[in-house]
Every structure is written in C-alpha cells, then in structure tokens.
Design a protein around this motif. Structure first.
Motif, PDB file in Angstrom:
ATOM      1  N   LYS A   1       0.858  -1.179   0.000  1.00 44.80           N
ATOM      2  CA  LYS A   1       0.000   0.000   0.000  1.00 44.80           C
ATOM      3  C   LYS A   1       0.900   1.236   0.000  1.00 44.80           C
ATOM      4  CE  LYS A   1      -4.198   1.506   2.227  1.00 44.80           C
ATOM      5  NZ  LYS A   1      -5.141   1.235   3.298  1.00 44.80           N
ATOM      6  N   ALA A   2       0.589   2.208  -0.836  1.00 40.79           N
ATOM      7  CA  ALA A   2       1.425   3.403  -0.968  1.00 40.79           C
ATOM      8  C   ALA A   2       0.602   4.671  -0.746  1.00 40.79           C
ATOM      9  CB  ALA A   2       2.065   3.447  -2.347  1.00 40.79           C
ATOM     10  N   GLU A   3       1.243   5.673  -0.220  1.00 38.45           N
ATOM     11  CA  GLU A   3       0.609   6.979   0.000  1.00 38.45           C
ATOM     12  C   GLU A   3       0.819   7.907  -1.184  1.00 38.45           C
ATOM     13  OE1 GLU A   3      -1.371   7.624   2.597  1.00 38.45           O
ATOM     14  OE2 GLU A   3      -0.980   5.571   3.267  1.00 38.45           O
ATOM     15  N   SER A   4       1.910   7.688  -1.921  1.00 38.29           N
ATOM     16  CA  SER A   4       2.205   8.549  -3.069  1.00 38.29           C
ATOM     17  C   SER A   4       2.876   7.710  -4.154  1.00 38.29           C
ATOM     18  CB  SER A   4       3.114   9.705  -2.649  1.00 38.29           C
ATOM     19  OG  SER A   4       4.356   9.204  -2.183  1.00 38.29           O
ATOM     20  N   PHE A   5       2.901   8.257  -5.359  1.00 40.45           N
ATOM     21  CA  PHE A   5       3.481   7.572  -6.506  1.00 40.45           C
ATOM     22  C   PHE A   5       4.428   8.496  -7.232  1.00 40.45           C
ATOM     23  CE2 PHE A   5      -0.928   6.090  -5.980  1.00 40.45           C
ATOM     24  CZ  PHE A   5      -0.685   4.763  -5.678  1.00 40.45           C
ATOM     25  N   LYS A   6       5.388   7.905  -7.927  1.00 44.13           N
ATOM     26  CA  LYS A   6       6.293   8.695  -8.755  1.00 44.13           C
ATOM     27  C   LYS A   6       6.400   8.044 -10.132  1.00 44.13           C
ATOM     28  CE  LYS A   6      10.498   6.606  -6.845  1.00 44.13           C
ATOM     29  NZ  LYS A   6       9.868   5.549  -6.123  1.00 44.13           N
ATOM     30  N   LYS A   7       6.902   8.812 -11.075  1.00 39.27           N
ATOM     31  CA  LYS A   7       7.057   8.333 -12.440  1.00 39.27           C
ATOM     32  C   LYS A   7       7.890   7.050 -12.438  1.00 39.27           C
ATOM     33  CE  LYS A   7       8.263  10.039 -17.020  1.00 39.27           C
ATOM     34  NZ  LYS A   7       8.760  11.170 -17.794  1.00 39.27           N
ATOM     35  N   TYR A   8       7.465   6.079 -13.219  1.00 34.03           N
ATOM     36  CA  TYR A   8       8.074   4.767 -13.422  1.00 34.03           C
ATOM     37  C   TYR A   8       7.766   3.751 -12.326  1.00 34.03           C
ATOM     38  CZ  TYR A   8      10.548   7.399 -16.982  1.00 34.03           C
ATOM     39  OH  TYR A   8      10.847   8.216 -18.043  1.00 34.03           O
ATOM     40  N   ASP A   9       6.990   4.120 -11.306  1.00 36.38           N
ATOM     41  CA  ASP A   9       6.518   3.113 -10.355  1.00 36.38           C
ATOM     42  C   ASP A   9       5.604   2.143 -11.087  1.00 36.38           C
ATOM     43  OD1 ASP A   9       7.784   4.200  -8.154  1.00 36.38           O
ATOM     44  OD2 ASP A   9       5.969   5.095  -7.302  1.00 36.38           O
ATOM     45  N   VAL A  10       5.584   0.897 -10.647  1.00 33.97           N
ATOM     46  CA  VAL A  10       4.641  -0.088 -11.166  1.00 33.97           C
ATOM     47  C   VAL A  10       3.507  -0.182 -10.152  1.00 33.97           C
ATOM     48  CG1 VAL A  10       4.313  -2.502 -11.815  1.00 33.97           C
ATOM     49  CG2 VAL A  10       6.433  -1.336 -12.416  1.00 33.97           C
ATOM     50  N   VAL A  11       2.276   0.011 -10.623  1.00 35.98           N
ATOM     51  CA  VAL A  11       1.131   0.075  -9.713  1.00 35.98           C
ATOM     52  C   VAL A  11       0.046  -0.930 -10.118  1.00 35.98           C
ATOM     53  CG1 VAL A  11       1.512   2.486  -9.093  1.00 35.98           C
ATOM     54  CG2 VAL A  11       0.069   1.953 -11.043  1.00 35.98           C
TER      55      VAL A  11
END
Length: 84
Positions: free
Chosen positions: A38-48
C-alpha cells in the motif's frame, strides 16, 4: 481471503503470481510473482496495481501525471491509459 483490496487493507501488502504479457520482459506470465505494498504517493516509473471499470486487476507502469490522473502503460504495450 484472496481479495487484493482486503489484503492490502488488513495486512498492508498483497502477493500474487502475474498473468498476462503486458509487463514483459520484466514479468513473465505464470512464472513471476509480485509483492504489492500500500502506498501513499506515486512517482514516475513506479509499477502500480489498479482496477479497471470492468473489475480486471492490472499491473502497469506510471509514465506521467495529468492533475489527479495517472498516465500508465504496460512495458509491452503502446496504449496509454488514464487512471484516477
């Protein structure tokens, strides 16, 4: 309890074997497994992991952002999807 949403809510993570070729060559169909947190934020190139309106769960890479929308695509695909 195999529901990813319930597992993420209860334990903070979810593990599963991948199915499909959209993330090839990073992930191989029925051979590789993923550990989703579980993530609170995302950045470019993360796999979701996200759920399409059809209910299908999809694991794709973030290519960019448009306001509150993620621009994502599988590594082995060309069509960019917009996900809120």
């Amino acid at each position: 309890m195999n529901n990813p949403s319930q597992m993420l809510e209860k334990h903070g993570f979810y593990c599963a074997t991948v199915h499909g070729y959209s993330m090839y060559p990073l992930l191989f169909d029925h051979k590789d497994s993923v550990y989703i947190e579980k993530a609170e934020s995302f950045k470019k190139y993360d796999v979701v992991l996200f759920q399409r309106k059809s209910g299908q769960l999809v694991l794709h890479r973030i290519l960019g952002f448009e306001n509150d929308t993620l621009l994502i695509c599988g590594d082995n695909e060309f069509k960019i999807e917009k996900v809120k």
